[in-house]
Design a protein around this motif. Sequence first.
Motif, PDB file in Angstrom:
ATOM      1  N   SER A   1      26.071  45.678  39.336  1.00  0.00           N
ATOM      2  CA  SER A   1      26.036  46.044  37.920  1.00  0.00           C
ATOM      3  C   SER A   1      26.027  47.553  37.718  1.00  0.00           C
ATOM      4  O   SER A   1      26.396  48.042  36.644  1.00  0.00           O
ATOM      5  CB  SER A   1      24.807  45.422  37.244  1.00  0.00           C
ATOM      6  OG  SER A   1      23.611  46.064  37.663  1.00  0.00           O
ATOM      7  N   GLU A   2      25.600  48.313  38.732  1.00  0.00           N
ATOM      8  CA  GLU A   2      25.536  49.771  38.638  1.00  0.00           C
ATOM      9  C   GLU A   2      26.787  50.439  39.197  1.00  0.00           C
ATOM     10  O   GLU A   2      26.956  51.655  39.049  1.00  0.00           O
ATOM     11  CB  GLU A   2      24.315  50.294  39.399  1.00  0.00           C
ATOM     12  CG  GLU A   2      22.978  49.834  38.825  1.00  0.00           C
ATOM     13  CD  GLU A   2      21.798  50.255  39.687  1.00  0.00           C
ATOM     14  OE1 GLU A   2      22.009  50.587  40.874  1.00  0.00           O
ATOM     15  OE2 GLU A   2      20.669  50.249  39.179  1.00  0.00           O
ATOM     16  N   SER A   3      27.662  49.681  39.828  1.00  0.00           N
ATOM     17  CA  SER A   3      28.831  50.254  40.492  1.00  0.00           C
ATOM     18  C   SER A   3      29.894  50.672  39.489  1.00  0.00           C
ATOM     19  O   SER A   3      29.914  50.222  38.344  1.00  0.00           O
ATOM     20  CB  SER A   3      29.430  49.255  41.487  1.00  0.00           C
ATOM     21  OG  SER A   3      29.975  48.137  40.799  1.00  0.00           O
ATOM     22  N   SER A   4      30.791  51.544  39.939  1.00  0.00           N
ATOM     23  CA  SER A   4      31.911  51.968  39.101  1.00  0.00           C
ATOM     24  C   SER A   4      33.217  51.298  39.525  1.00  0.00           C
ATOM     25  O   SER A   4      34.169  51.239  38.750  1.00  0.00           O
ATOM     26  CB  SER A   4      32.073  53.492  39.181  1.00  0.00           C
ATOM     27  OG  SER A   4      32.287  53.909  40.516  1.00  0.00           O
ATOM     28  N   GLU A   5      33.253  50.771  40.753  1.00  0.00           N
ATOM     29  CA  GLU A   5      34.463  50.121  41.263  1.00  0.00           C
ATOM     30  C   GLU A   5      34.070  49.126  42.344  1.00  0.00           C
ATOM     31  O   GLU A   5      33.144  49.361  43.124  1.00  0.00           O
ATOM     32  CB  GLU A   5      35.420  51.173  41.828  1.00  0.00           C
ATOM     33  CG  GLU A   5      36.780  50.641  42.239  1.00  0.00           C
ATOM     34  CD  GLU A   5      37.736  51.753  42.638  1.00  0.00           C
ATOM     35  OE1 GLU A   5      38.565  51.523  43.536  1.00  0.00           O
ATOM     36  OE2 GLU A   5      37.644  52.857  42.052  1.00  0.00           O
ATOM     37  N   ILE A   6      34.791  47.991  42.395  1.00  0.00           N
ATOM     38  CA  ILE A   6      34.485  46.923  43.346  1.00  0.00           C
ATOM     39  C   ILE A   6      35.756  46.525  44.079  1.00  0.00           C
ATOM     40  O   ILE A   6      36.817  46.377  43.466  1.00  0.00           O
ATOM     41  CB  ILE A   6      33.902  45.690  42.635  1.00  0.00           C
ATOM     42  CG1 ILE A   6      32.629  46.058  41.864  1.00  0.00           C
ATOM     43  CG2 ILE A   6      33.608  44.563  43.626  1.00  0.00           C
ATOM     44  CD1 ILE A   6      32.104  44.933  40.987  1.00  0.00           C
ATOM     45  N   SER A   7      35.636  46.346  45.409  1.00  0.00           N
ATOM     46  CA  SER A   7      36.748  45.847  46.225  1.00  0.00           C
ATOM     47  C   SER A   7      36.213  44.694  47.062  1.00  0.00           C
ATOM     48  O   SER A   7      35.208  44.854  47.759  1.00  0.00           O
ATOM     49  CB  SER A   7      37.295  46.948  47.147  1.00  0.00           C
ATOM     50  OG  SER A   7      37.705  48.075  46.404  1.00  0.00           O
TER      51      SER A   7
ATOM     52  N   PRO B   1      43.197  43.712  32.280  1.00  0.00           N
ATOM     53  CA  PRO B   1      43.651  45.072  32.619  1.00  0.00           C
ATOM     54  C   PRO B   1      42.891  45.750  33.752  1.00  0.00           C
ATOM     55  O   PRO B   1      43.427  46.663  34.388  1.00  0.00           O
ATOM     56  CB  PRO B   1      43.467  45.845  31.302  1.00  0.00           C
ATOM     57  CG  PRO B   1      42.413  45.079  30.561  1.00  0.00           C
ATOM     58  CD  PRO B   1      42.656  43.643  30.903  1.00  0.00           C
ATOM     59  N   ALA B   2      41.639  45.319  34.022  1.00  0.00           N
ATOM     60  CA  ALA B   2      40.840  45.991  35.045  1.00  0.00           C
ATOM     61  C   ALA B   2      40.853  45.252  36.384  1.00  0.00           C
ATOM     62  O   ALA B   2      40.283  45.738  37.363  1.00  0.00           O
ATOM     63  CB  ALA B   2      39.397  46.157  34.572  1.00  0.00           C
TER      64      ALA B   2
ATOM     65  N   SER C   1      33.002  44.685  31.480  1.00  0.00           N
ATOM     66  CA  SER C   1      32.515  46.052  31.699  1.00  0.00           C
ATOM     67  C   SER C   1      33.640  47.083  31.774  1.00  0.00           C
ATOM     68  O   SER C   1      33.412  48.272  31.558  1.00  0.00           O
ATOM     69  CB  SER C   1      31.704  46.110  32.997  1.00  0.00           C
ATOM     70  OG  SER C   1      32.556  45.923  34.128  1.00  0.00           O
ATOM     71  N   GLY C   2      34.846  46.625  32.129  1.00  0.00           N
ATOM     72  CA  GLY C   2      35.973  47.545  32.257  1.00  0.00           C
ATOM     73  C   GLY C   2      36.060  48.240  33.599  1.00  0.00           C
ATOM     74  O   GLY C   2      37.000  48.998  33.844  1.00  0.00           O
TER      75      GLY C   2
END
Length: 288
Positions: free
Chosen positions: A105-111, A198-199, A161-162
């Motif tokens: 939930s605190e991350s900016s990007e996930i892979s 889109p994200a 969250s985008g």
Amino acid sequence: MTGVSAKQITLALDLRAARLAAGFRTYKEAAAAAHLTTSALWFIETVKNRAKPTTVLALTAVYGCEPEPARRLVALAEEISKEKRDAGYIAAAPKEFADYLRLESESSEISSYEAEVIPGLLQTREYQRALLAAGLEPPVAGVVERLVELRAERQRAMLESGRRITFVINEAALHRMVGGREVLLAQLCRLLELWEHPALEIRVLPFGIGAHPGLGVYCTLLQFDQHLGAEGEPYKVAFLEMNRANDLVTDPDLTLKYQRTFERVADLSSNAEESRRLIATVKERLAS
């Protein structure tokens, strides 16, 4: 909140870097200089315990940190001490999974690379129920529905969250008959619906690739806006999900290995449009 947070990992890694820069190669010698026990320092750097601001101040003095970096680290420790308690689906999650959900939930990007099943953030409710029922210790009916609702809450929070999320799915997961034909068909339709998000980027690693670096690896990489040091790179952590145990990897060197593995698997996977066609083909065959 008493679990791991992104700020806590940032502090731990920055303190580790400061220790090594000061020439302390072992926990024992650094702890002795700071009048701490070896285990206390180890717990701080491995994100097992939170460091008090006074402890961080003592460590920065021992490490010979410049005034500004020292103030930044002490301020970060103060922020961590004031972090609020978890709420919603994170508070309701089992402790062993709550740390991951909090960091997610605190991350900016996930892979994420998934070899066996469709990734959790993309699963339908029926697909989730089938997976829960197939476990070694299936939960009782009421618990199943609660877990499904919590997963749905998590999906809404993350997909709205985008943040950028990239999924690489092994083709095997598209064919595994989780829940039966109708459940799998609905799940494949859901994947195609999410294609327009889109994200999100959803890619498939086809059978034709054969052996690849991701064999036996099921990992998710979380990237954060926080930087290592004053002007360092955004850091990542790796989450390894297994049937009976999960592992959160915060060590930068180990995380880099999983990052390289994911990048290689992503390079081998089909591009977005080819992946969409492959999922559509599997769906059509299943529907006929």
